[in-house]
Design a protein around this motif. Structure first.
Motif, PDB file in Angstrom:
ATOM      1  N   GLU A 142      -0.346 -35.131 -22.879  1.00 16.02           N
ATOM      2  CA  GLU A 142      -1.341 -35.447 -21.797  1.00 16.02           C
ATOM      3  C   GLU A 142      -2.461 -34.721 -21.858  1.00 16.02           C
ATOM      4  OE1 GLU A 142       0.642 -35.362 -18.070  1.00 16.02           O
ATOM      5  OE2 GLU A 142       2.364 -36.391 -18.720  1.00 16.02           O
ATOM      6  N   LEU A 143      -2.676 -33.765 -22.706  1.00 19.50           N
ATOM      7  CA  LEU A 143      -3.903 -32.935 -22.732  1.00 19.50           C
ATOM      8  C   LEU A 143      -4.470 -33.089 -23.922  1.00 19.50           C
ATOM      9  CD1 LEU A 143      -2.801 -29.535 -20.558  1.00 19.50           C
ATOM     10  CD2 LEU A 143      -4.147 -31.722 -19.853  1.00 19.50           C
ATOM     11  N   ARG A 144      -5.716 -33.622 -24.047  1.00 21.04           N
ATOM     12  CA  ARG A 144      -6.388 -33.910 -25.198  1.00 21.04           C
ATOM     13  C   ARG A 144      -7.904 -33.203 -25.055  1.00 21.04           C
ATOM     14  NH1 ARG A 144      -2.898 -33.688 -29.123  1.00 21.04           N
ATOM     15  NH2 ARG A 144      -1.091 -35.241 -28.910  1.00 21.04           N
ATOM     16  N   THR A 145      -8.381 -33.640 -23.931  1.00 24.92           N
ATOM     17  CA  THR A 145      -9.927 -33.101 -23.577  1.00 24.92           C
ATOM     18  C   THR A 145      -9.670 -32.472 -22.346  1.00 24.92           C
ATOM     19  OG1 THR A 145     -10.417 -35.128 -22.202  1.00 24.92           O
ATOM     20  CG2 THR A 145     -10.620 -35.180 -24.700  1.00 24.92           C
ATOM     21  N   LEU A 146     -10.855 -31.825 -21.691  1.00 27.84           N
ATOM     22  CA  LEU A 146     -10.926 -31.079 -20.646  1.00 27.84           C
ATOM     23  C   LEU A 146     -10.767 -32.162 -19.390  1.00 27.84           C
ATOM     24  CD1 LEU A 146     -13.847 -28.228 -20.869  1.00 27.84           C
ATOM     25  CD2 LEU A 146     -11.350 -28.197 -20.782  1.00 27.84           C
ATOM     26  N   ALA A 147     -11.206 -33.503 -19.572  1.00 20.35           N
ATOM     27  CA  ALA A 147     -11.043 -34.421 -18.360  1.00 20.35           C
ATOM     28  C   ALA A 147      -9.713 -34.513 -17.918  1.00 20.35           C
ATOM     29  CB  ALA A 147     -11.407 -35.682 -18.658  1.00 20.35           C
ATOM     30  N   ASP A 148      -8.833 -34.258 -19.113  1.00 19.24           N
ATOM     31  CA  ASP A 148      -7.313 -34.430 -18.925  1.00 19.24           C
ATOM     32  C   ASP A 148      -6.650 -33.453 -18.183  1.00 19.24           C
ATOM     33  OD1 ASP A 148      -7.195 -36.708 -20.511  1.00 19.24           O
ATOM     34  OD2 ASP A 148      -6.878 -35.609 -22.312  1.00 19.24           O
ATOM     35  N   CYS A 149      -7.419 -32.362 -17.765  1.00 21.02           N
ATOM     36  CA  CYS A 149      -6.858 -31.305 -16.986  1.00 21.02           C
ATOM     37  C   CYS A 149      -6.931 -31.556 -15.399  1.00 21.02           C
ATOM     38  CB  CYS A 149      -7.969 -29.855 -16.926  1.00 21.02           C
ATOM     39  SG  CYS A 149      -7.551 -29.243 -18.775  1.00 21.02           S
ATOM     40  N   ARG A 150      -7.595 -32.628 -14.912  1.00 20.30           N
ATOM     41  CA  ARG A 150      -7.460 -33.117 -13.559  1.00 20.30           C
ATOM     42  C   ARG A 150      -6.242 -33.361 -13.022  1.00 20.30           C
ATOM     43  NH1 ARG A 150     -12.320 -35.638 -15.168  1.00 20.30           N
ATOM     44  NH2 ARG A 150     -14.269 -34.808 -13.781  1.00 20.30           N
ATOM     45  N   GLY A 151      -5.748 -32.732 -12.065  1.00 21.09           N
ATOM     46  CA  GLY A 151      -4.298 -33.103 -11.358  1.00 21.09           C
ATOM     47  C   GLY A 151      -3.280 -32.112 -12.098  1.00 21.09           C
ATOM     48  N   LYS A 152      -3.512 -31.293 -13.027  1.00 17.91           N
ATOM     49  CA  LYS A 152      -2.606 -30.313 -13.501  1.00 17.91           C
ATOM     50  C   LYS A 152      -2.876 -29.148 -12.945  1.00 17.91           C
ATOM     51  CE  LYS A 152      -1.855 -33.403 -16.981  1.00 17.91           C
ATOM     52  NZ  LYS A 152      -2.367 -34.356 -16.410  1.00 17.91           N
ATOM     53  N   ARG A 153      -1.694 -28.056 -13.307  1.00 14.11           N
ATOM     54  CA  ARG A 153      -1.559 -26.959 -12.706  1.00 14.11           C
ATOM     55  C   ARG A 153      -2.241 -25.760 -13.627  1.00 14.11           C
ATOM     56  NH1 ARG A 153       4.550 -26.642 -13.490  1.00 14.11           N
ATOM     57  NH2 ARG A 153       4.084 -27.475 -15.454  1.00 14.11           N
ATOM     58  N   TRP A 154      -3.209 -25.180 -13.225  1.00 12.36           N
ATOM     59  CA  TRP A 154      -3.959 -24.106 -14.010  1.00 12.36           C
ATOM     60  C   TRP A 154      -3.639 -22.936 -13.425  1.00 12.36           C
ATOM     61  CZ3 TRP A 154      -9.956 -23.289 -12.754  1.00 12.36           C
ATOM     62  CH2 TRP A 154     -10.615 -22.175 -13.735  1.00 12.36           C
ATOM     63  N   MET A 155      -3.230 -21.654 -14.516  1.00 11.99           N
ATOM     64  CA  MET A 155      -3.212 -20.536 -14.236  1.00 11.99           C
ATOM     65  C   MET A 155      -4.098 -19.522 -14.912  1.00 11.99           C
ATOM     66  SD  MET A 155      -0.023 -17.642 -14.727  1.00 11.99           S
ATOM     67  CE  MET A 155       1.064 -18.483 -13.528  1.00 11.99           C
ATOM     68  N   ALA A 156      -4.891 -18.724 -14.042  1.00 14.42           N
ATOM     69  CA  ALA A 156      -5.966 -17.918 -14.608  1.00 14.42           C
ATOM     70  C   ALA A 156      -5.363 -16.625 -14.608  1.00 14.42           C
ATOM     71  CB  ALA A 156      -7.132 -18.212 -13.817  1.00 14.42           C
ATOM     72  N   VAL A 157      -6.366 -15.603 -14.956  1.00 11.90           N
ATOM     73  CA  VAL A 157      -5.768 -14.194 -15.197  1.00 11.90           C
ATOM     74  C   VAL A 157      -6.174 -13.420 -13.732  1.00 11.90           C
ATOM     75  CG1 VAL A 157      -6.433 -12.021 -16.176  1.00 11.90           C
ATOM     76  CG2 VAL A 157      -6.205 -13.936 -17.556  1.00 11.90           C
ATOM     77  N   LEU A 185      -3.988 -24.141  -8.562  1.00 18.36           N
ATOM     78  CA  LEU A 185      -4.789 -22.920  -9.069  1.00 18.36           C
ATOM     79  C   LEU A 185      -3.968 -21.673  -8.780  1.00 18.36           C
ATOM     80  CD1 LEU A 185      -6.888 -21.413 -10.911  1.00 18.36           C
ATOM     81  CD2 LEU A 185      -8.758 -21.887  -9.095  1.00 18.36           C
ATOM     82  N   THR A 186      -3.502 -21.008  -9.522  1.00 16.71           N
ATOM     83  CA  THR A 186      -2.642 -19.760  -9.465  1.00 16.71           C
ATOM     84  C   THR A 186      -3.207 -18.497 -10.352  1.00 16.71           C
ATOM     85  OG1 THR A 186      -0.843 -20.354 -10.852  1.00 16.71           O
ATOM     86  CG2 THR A 186      -0.639 -20.870  -8.651  1.00 16.71           C
ATOM     87  N   PHE A 187      -3.058 -17.411  -9.839  1.00 13.70           N
ATOM     88  CA  PHE A 187      -3.579 -16.334 -10.768  1.00 13.70           C
ATOM     89  C   PHE A 187      -2.313 -15.650 -11.132  1.00 13.70           C
ATOM     90  CE2 PHE A 187      -7.158 -17.342  -8.102  1.00 13.70           C
ATOM     91  CZ  PHE A 187      -8.056 -17.530  -9.069  1.00 13.70           C
ATOM     92  N   ALA A 188      -2.224 -14.837 -12.273  1.00 13.75           N
ATOM     93  CA  ALA A 188      -1.078 -14.143 -12.760  1.00 13.75           C
ATOM     94  C   ALA A 188      -0.645 -13.119 -11.902  1.00 13.75           C
ATOM     95  CB  ALA A 188      -1.596 -13.538 -14.290  1.00 13.75           C
ATOM     96  N   PRO A 189       0.551 -13.067 -11.716  1.00 17.83           N
ATOM     97  CA  PRO A 189       1.069 -12.076 -10.721  1.00 17.83           C
ATOM     98  C   PRO A 189       1.196 -10.649 -11.054  1.00 17.83           C
ATOM     99  CG  PRO A 189       2.935 -13.179 -11.637  1.00 17.83           C
ATOM    100  CD  PRO A 189       1.597 -13.870 -12.352  1.00 17.83           C
ATOM    101  N   GLY A 190       1.426  -9.789 -10.140  1.00 14.56           N
ATOM    102  CA  GLY A 190       1.761  -8.565 -10.669  1.00 14.56           C
ATOM    103  C   GLY A 190       0.528  -7.537 -11.085  1.00 14.56           C
ATOM    104  N   PRO A 191       0.994  -6.322 -11.436  1.00 15.97           N
ATOM    105  CA  PRO A 191      -0.092  -5.452 -11.727  1.00 15.97           C
ATOM    106  C   PRO A 191      -0.113  -5.440 -13.333  1.00 15.97           C
ATOM    107  CG  PRO A 191       1.850  -4.093 -11.376  1.00 15.97           C
ATOM    108  CD  PRO A 191       2.240  -5.605 -10.822  1.00 15.97           C
TER     109      PRO A 191
END
Length: 311
Positions: A142-157, A185-191
């Motif tokens: 389902e992910l081929r381009t950045l446009a495909d990221c809409r509606g998806k779950r993103w985890m950042a640092v 949109l979530t961020f990586a947990p813990g220290p």
């Protein structure tokens, strides 16, 4: 009384026997005294690596570099380990970290409390800048381009992570995608260890896309099959990681440390081991103005770069 005198004599007898007749008496002048003074050890220079990786990784990466700095400068260094990006920034503000090695966004936040850049690194790529990588599972059709990221779950640092969040956010922004376009949109947990956690979350399917700095996936090369991870896109390049000294740190000490940094030469085998272990190819001079592009990006994205700001 006689019994007490007898006991006292018994206690004194060994002392009297110890004093031979031929020994001269020692006269002590109690009017002349010297107060003992405690010799204070020089304070160690505290050094911290922004906790993008686990503390054990941070320690091993910079152990040889700190040993070199001690030999080259004659100073004592102590590596400290903040658990979070925010704690790192706060510790610099409170003068608990003297020398900070951080990403550019964390630096511009610390600069708001008086920290100043004096050196930056040559990245393993051989360039003084780096990028964010937006990654997904290789088999995610389902992910081929950045446009495909809409509606998806993103985890950042982390919200203060340059390569792990802000540079990627800028790339999404330039492609018309806003934070509100993601299902989550979530961020990586813990220290600590947050870069690894994002890669592992993508690998395990916990999130659809993740963002890490370039080169971060190599840390996990021996733990997972990186062939299962695909780089969907990369951000523009921005200035690399920076060394800064806290407000009030002696300029002459900063100069000694800087000179030791700049003396490292990747062409010398011993220096190459130190630099490679630390994840860099060299260290060059830097000034605050080098990070103007990061400030412009933060302003464009509406991120608060002052100490204590969230986004």
């Amino acid at each position: 009384m006689r019994r007490r005198d007898f006991l006292l004599a018994g206690l004194m007898l060994p002392l009297l026997c110890a004093c031979g007749r031929d020994e001269d008496a020692v006269r002590v002048d109690l009017s002349r005294r010297e107060e003992p003074t405690m010799r204070q050890q020089p304070r160690a220079v505290t050094y911290a690596y922004l906790p993008q990786y686990a503390h054990t990784v941070s320690y091993e990466r910079h152990r040889l570099l700190l040993d070199y700095l001690s030999r080259a400068t004659g100073l004592t260094f102590r590596q400290v380990f903040p658990d979070t990006f925010e704690e790192h920034v706060r510790m610099v503000e409170r003068s608990e970290i003297d020398i900070s090695f951080s990403n550019p966004f964390a630096y511009i936040r610390m600069a708001a409390s008086g920290a100043r850049a004096f050196a930056r690194i040559i990245e393993p790529s051989g360039k003084p800048d780096f990028k964010s990588q937006i990654i997904c599972r290789h088999d995610n059709k389902e992910l081929r381009t950045l446009a495909d990221c809409r509606g998806k779950r993103w985890m950042a640092v982390d919200q203060s992570s340059a390569g792990g969040y802000i540079y990627a956010l800028g790339e999404f922004y330039d492609n018309g995608i806003r934070r509100s376009d993601f299902a989550e949109l979530t961020f990586a947990p813990g220290p600590g260890g947050k870069q690894e956690k994002v890669v592992l979350a993508v690998f395990a399917g916990i999130c659809d896309v993740g963002s890490v700095r370039d080169g971060a996936m190599d840390i996990l090369r021996d733990r997972i099959d990186l062939g299962q991870i695909r780089v969907l896109a990369e951000s523009k390049a921005y200035p690399g990681w920076v060394y800064s000294a806290r407000q009030g740190f002696p300029p002459e000490t900063t100069a000694r440390i800087a000179q030791a940094f700049f003396s490292l030469d990747f062409k010398r085998p011993d220096d190459a081991v130190i630099l490679t272990t630390a994840g860099m190819r060299g260290i060059i001079p830097a000034v605050d103005a080098d990070y103007a592009s990061v400030r412009r990006l933060a302003e464009k994205l509406g991120l608060d770069a002052t100490v204590g700001g969230d986004e």
